[in-house]
Enzyme design. Structure first.
Site, mmCIF file in Angstrom:
data_model
loop_
_atom_site.group_PDB
_atom_site.id
_atom_site.type_symbol
_atom_site.label_atom_id
_atom_site.label_comp_id
_atom_site.label_asym_id
_atom_site.label_seq_id
_atom_site.Cartn_x
_atom_site.Cartn_y
_atom_site.Cartn_z
ATOM 1 N N LYS A 13 0.919 -1.622 0.419
ATOM 2 C CA LYS A 13 0.314 0.178 -0.219
ATOM 3 C C LYS A 13 0.934 1.486 -0.202
ATOM 4 C CE LYS A 13 -2.333 -0.876 3.961
ATOM 5 N NZ LYS A 13 -2.013 -2.128 4.114
ATOM 6 N N ARG A 88 -9.563 1.070 9.009
ATOM 7 C CA ARG A 88 -9.728 0.149 8.935
ATOM 8 C C ARG A 88 -10.735 -0.588 9.581
ATOM 9 N NH1 ARG A 88 -4.502 0.346 9.112
ATOM 10 N NH2 ARG A 88 -3.323 -1.213 9.800
ATOM 11 N N ARG A 127 11.218 -6.213 5.610
ATOM 12 C CA ARG A 127 11.020 -5.134 5.682
ATOM 13 C C ARG A 127 12.199 -4.156 6.157
ATOM 14 N NH1 ARG A 127 5.086 -2.479 5.250
ATOM 15 N NH2 ARG A 127 4.707 -2.604 7.859
ATOM 16 N N ARG A 160 10.434 -2.234 11.668
ATOM 17 C CA ARG A 160 9.386 -1.629 12.354
ATOM 18 C C ARG A 160 9.127 -2.437 13.960
ATOM 19 N NH1 ARG A 160 4.466 0.132 8.265
ATOM 20 N NH2 ARG A 160 3.283 -1.334 10.306
ATOM 21 N N ARG A 171 -1.602 -8.153 13.174
ATOM 22 C CA ARG A 171 -2.259 -8.000 12.303
ATOM 23 C C ARG A 171 -3.152 -8.310 11.334
ATOM 24 N NH1 ARG A 171 3.699 -5.617 11.549
ATOM 25 N NH2 ARG A 171 2.446 -4.006 9.754
HETATM 26 P P1 AMP Z 1 -0.063 0.278 9.031
HETATM 27 O O1 AMP Z 1 1.760 1.693 9.645
HETATM 28 O O2 AMP Z 1 -0.960 1.145 8.677
HETATM 29 O O3 AMP Z 1 0.639 -0.933 9.319
HETATM 30 O O4 AMP Z 1 -0.004 0.546 10.871
HETATM 31 C C1 AMP Z 1 0.715 0.242 11.854
HETATM 32 C C2 AMP Z 1 0.105 -0.198 13.233
HETATM 33 O O5 AMP Z 1 -0.805 1.549 13.488
HETATM 34 C C3 AMP Z 1 -1.318 -0.609 12.927
HETATM 35 O O6 AMP Z 1 -1.047 -2.039 13.090
HETATM 36 C C4 AMP Z 1 -1.758 -0.384 14.299
HETATM 37 O O7 AMP Z 1 -1.768 -0.521 14.989
HETATM 38 C C5 AMP Z 1 -2.210 1.213 13.998
HETATM 39 N N1 AMP Z 1 -3.421 1.894 12.851
HETATM 40 C C6 AMP Z 1 -2.311 2.278 11.426
HETATM 41 N N2 AMP Z 1 -3.808 2.821 10.824
HETATM 42 C C7 AMP Z 1 -4.993 2.405 12.304
HETATM 43 C C8 AMP Z 1 -6.224 2.534 11.773
HETATM 44 N N3 AMP Z 1 -6.903 3.448 10.760
HETATM 45 N N4 AMP Z 1 -7.098 2.245 13.090
HETATM 46 C C9 AMP Z 1 -6.441 1.995 14.073
HETATM 47 N N5 AMP Z 1 -5.146 1.119 14.717
HETATM 48 C C10 AMP Z 1 -4.346 1.482 12.748
#
Ligand code: AMP
Length: 214
Positions: A13, A88, A127, A160, A171
């Site tokens: 993404k 989400r 990653r 990360r 996740r």
């Molecule tokens: P990402 O970088 O999109 O994989 O997001 C990393 C982490 O941020 C996720 O595993 C959640 O802990 C948090 N996170 C990101 N976006 C959301 C969202 N829209 N709602 C809730 N938690 C989020």
């Protein structure tokens, strides 16, 4: 034009959002990137979000909705944005719709980047992202020119804190149990296009542009 990229962790993404943002000249707004900034700055919101983030759990809706919709209301997003990581949950999608409606906007396109979970787990283990701007690398398929250094801004690359095996499993579970419900939510409105995200990066970009008709 508001475009939502939907896909499990590791589906590409962020990488695709950056290409689309450059091509369409609308900003890439990533909820994960917004969170990583407040967490690294140790703000009050960052301190609240951090335990959820590190475990790989969803950060509570009230924090995410305020943060993301706040960012979307900034002037550079007035012509639309590439939405990455938000919504989400269905509750977040409903709040987003409510915020966009008075502006005569809506999520125009939903692009689902589909890949096999086994492929995703492998990608996430390799990653690395950069400290300065979250540019993403894969040590196998897209390594940096100099080890440990971002090609674009020269900052340090790191893994990360939520790319550990346990957090990744959590996740992915959340994605396949909760976030996929958004495919129905937007599907009922006839806006979802599915793209094969296991292809090389450029082929995925080509398919997305075709789906968007640009
Ligand atoms: P990402 O970088 O999109 O994989 O997001 C990393 C982490 O941020 C996720 O595993 C959640 O802990 C948090 N996170 C990101 N976006 C959301 C969202 N829209 N709602 C809730 N938690 C989020």
């Amino acid at each position: 034009m508001d475009i939502l990229l939907l896909g499990a962790q590791g589906s590409g993404k962020g990488t695709q959002a950056d290409s689309l943002s450059a091509k369409l000249t609308i900003p890439h707004v990533s909820s994960g990137d917004l969170l990583r900034v407040v967490i690294s700055r140790n703000t009050v919101v960052g301190q609240k979000a951090r335990p959820y983030y590190d475990r790989g759990d969803l950060v509570p809706d009230e924090i995410m909705i305020a943060m993301f919709l706040g960012r979307l209301s900034e002037p550079d997003c007035a012509r639309g944005a590439i939405l990455d990581g938000f919504p989400r949950t269905v509750a977040q999608a409903e709040e987003l719709d409510k915020a966009l409606a008075p502006l005569d906007r809506r999520v125009d396109h939903v692009i689902y980047l589909k890949a096999d979970p086994a492929v995703l787990v492998k990608r996430l283990a390799n990653r690395y992202i950069c400290r300065a701007n979250q540019h993403s690398y894969n040590l196998v398929t897209n390594p940096p020119k100099r080890p440990g250094i971002c090609d674009i801004d020269g900052s340090e690359l790191y893994q990360r804190s939520d790319d550990t095996e346990e957090a990744v499993r959590r996740r992915l579970d959340i994605f396949y149990n909760q976030t996929v419900k958004l495919l129905d939510y937007y599907g009922e409105r006839g806006r979802v296009r599915e793209i094969n995200a296991e292809q090389p990066v450029q082929d995925v970009t080509r398919d997305i542009l075709r789906a968007l008709g640009v």
